[in-house]
Design a protein around this motif. Structure first.
Motif, PDB file in Angstrom:
ATOM      1  N   SER A 120       0.915  -1.030   0.155  1.00 34.17           N
ATOM      2  CA  SER A 120       0.179  -0.022   0.100  1.00 34.17           C
ATOM      3  C   SER A 120       0.818   1.239   0.325  1.00 34.17           C
ATOM      4  CB  SER A 120      -0.799  -0.145   0.930  1.00 34.17           C
ATOM      5  OG  SER A 120      -0.204   0.310   2.899  1.00 34.17           O
ATOM      6  N   ARG A 121       0.480   2.283  -0.483  1.00 40.26           N
ATOM      7  CA  ARG A 121       0.928   3.378  -0.559  1.00 40.26           C
ATOM      8  C   ARG A 121       0.124   4.844   0.544  1.00 40.26           C
ATOM      9  NH1 ARG A 121       0.148   4.712  -6.140  1.00 40.26           N
ATOM     10  NH2 ARG A 121       0.893   6.101  -6.355  1.00 40.26           N
ATOM     11  N   HIS A 122       0.777   5.092   1.140  1.00 42.94           N
ATOM     12  CA  HIS A 122      -0.122   6.271   1.909  1.00 42.94           C
ATOM     13  C   HIS A 122       1.623   8.129   2.321  1.00 42.94           C
ATOM     14  CE1 HIS A 122      -1.803   3.245   3.429  1.00 42.94           C
ATOM     15  NE2 HIS A 122      -0.486   2.288   3.516  1.00 42.94           N
ATOM     16  N   LYS A 123      -0.089   9.110   2.580  1.00 44.84           N
ATOM     17  CA  LYS A 123       0.823  10.049   2.959  1.00 44.84           C
ATOM     18  C   LYS A 123       2.019   9.885   3.821  1.00 44.84           C
ATOM     19  CE  LYS A 123      -2.507  12.957  -0.126  1.00 44.84           C
ATOM     20  NZ  LYS A 123      -3.975  13.851   0.167  1.00 44.84           N
ATOM     21  N   MET A 124       2.776  10.541   3.623  1.00 48.21           N
ATOM     22  CA  MET A 124       3.649  10.338   4.737  1.00 48.21           C
ATOM     23  C   MET A 124       3.636  11.106   6.350  1.00 48.21           C
ATOM     24  SD  MET A 124       7.719  11.004   2.780  1.00 48.21           S
ATOM     25  CE  MET A 124       8.330  10.193   2.051  1.00 48.21           C
ATOM     26  N   VAL A 153       5.097   6.895   1.099  1.00 40.78           N
ATOM     27  CA  VAL A 153       5.667   5.881   2.034  1.00 40.78           C
ATOM     28  C   VAL A 153       4.734   4.637   1.464  1.00 40.78           C
ATOM     29  CG1 VAL A 153       4.244   6.135   4.367  1.00 40.78           C
ATOM     30  CG2 VAL A 153       6.698   5.085   3.865  1.00 40.78           C
ATOM     31  N   GLU A 154       5.685   3.531   0.678  1.00 39.33           N
ATOM     32  CA  GLU A 154       5.534   2.413   0.282  1.00 39.33           C
ATOM     33  C   GLU A 154       5.667   1.039   1.909  1.00 39.33           C
ATOM     34  OE1 GLU A 154       5.267   0.237  -3.699  1.00 39.33           O
ATOM     35  OE2 GLU A 154       6.780  -0.927  -1.933  1.00 39.33           O
ATOM     36  N   LEU A 155       3.809   0.521   1.899  1.00 38.88           N
ATOM     37  CA  LEU A 155       4.154  -0.503   2.643  1.00 38.88           C
ATOM     38  C   LEU A 155       4.442  -1.335   2.020  1.00 38.88           C
ATOM     39  CD1 LEU A 155       2.454   1.066   5.702  1.00 38.88           C
ATOM     40  CD2 LEU A 155       4.779   1.492   5.217  1.00 38.88           C
ATOM     41  N   SER A 156       4.948  -2.994   3.221  1.00 42.31           N
ATOM     42  CA  SER A 156       5.092  -4.314   1.922  1.00 42.31           C
ATOM     43  C   SER A 156       4.826  -4.531   3.177  1.00 42.31           C
ATOM     44  CB  SER A 156       6.079  -4.043   0.811  1.00 42.31           C
ATOM     45  OG  SER A 156       6.243  -3.553   0.071  1.00 42.31           O
ATOM     46  N   TYR A 157       3.821  -5.904   2.936  1.00 39.65           N
ATOM     47  CA  TYR A 157       3.936  -7.207   3.919  1.00 39.65           C
ATOM     48  C   TYR A 157       3.777  -8.736   2.802  1.00 39.65           C
ATOM     49  CZ  TYR A 157       1.891 -11.602   6.926  1.00 39.65           C
ATOM     50  OH  TYR A 157       1.455 -11.981   7.579  1.00 39.65           O
ATOM     51  N   TYR A 158       4.599  -9.741   3.441  1.00 39.68           N
ATOM     52  CA  TYR A 158       5.032 -10.158   2.521  1.00 39.68           C
ATOM     53  C   TYR A 158       4.745 -11.832   3.384  1.00 39.68           C
ATOM     54  CZ  TYR A 158       8.540  -7.724  -0.035  1.00 39.68           C
ATOM     55  OH  TYR A 158       9.280  -6.694  -1.307  1.00 39.68           O
TER      56      TYR A 158
END
Length: 182
Positions: A120-124, A153-158
């Motif tokens: 996902s991408r979010h405003k910092m 900011v990009e957040l990732s979950y594997y």
């Protein structure tokens, strides 16, 4: 207060989303790229969208009785990547665990489909979203500046535990083990 959660079809969800998005994100300044596209560009975009109509997506809502009080939706990007596009909870229902439950249900659905990475991408400055995602196991994997939302900011979950471990090595959160090296 009893909250229930439902997956909706795009036809059920998107009219509600279009009507209510601005109520939830009142203070945000987002640039409407469609406003600057030529008619030819709009036509080409519709044509480019056609082959993508059958990819995986979800539209999840939280309801109190029959009233939608929050949502989350996302879309497949590649054979292993799934993008959580947008989530929100109406202000009067925040800080009650609703967003956390939306994340949990969406992650379960996406992982069950077999996707390896959820991002996902979010405003910092959007700590109300970033913090629960970090608590859910997402990690910061990138930064972006774009014309619509600005600094993100990009957040990732594997979903694969081994890949999560390897990401910890790649980000410097831990040293590689012998297993990592071999």
């Amino acid at each position: 207060m009893e909250i229930s959660y439902y997956f909706l079809t795009p036809e059920e969800f998107f009219p509600f989303f279009q009507e209510n998005r601005s109520n939830v994100f009142k203070g945000d300044f987002d640039f409407n790229t469609k406003a600057v596209l030529t008619e030819d560009e709009k036509t080409k975009q519709k044509t480019l969208w056609e082959p993508l109509k059958n990819i995986h997506r979800y539209q999840l809502v939280a309801k109190e009785n029959d009233k939608i009080i929050g949502w989350s939706f996302g879309i497949q990007k590649t054979f292993e990547d799934f993008y959580m596009v947008n989530s929100a909870v109406f202000p009067e229902y925040r800080r009650q665990g609703i967003y956390t439950k939306l994340i949990e249900l969406a992650m379960g659905y996406i992982t069950d489909l077999g996707f390896q990475r959820i991002y996902s991408r979010h405003k910092m400055s959007n700590n109300a979203v970033i913090i629960p995602k970090l608590k859910a196991g997402f990690v910061i994997t990138g930064f972006e500046v774009n014309d619509v939302f600005g600094n993100l900011v990009e957040l990732s979950y594997y979903s694969n535990p081994r890949r999560r471990e390897l990401l910890e090595v790649r980000t410097g959160m831990r040293r590689p083990s012998e297993e990592d090296m071999g």
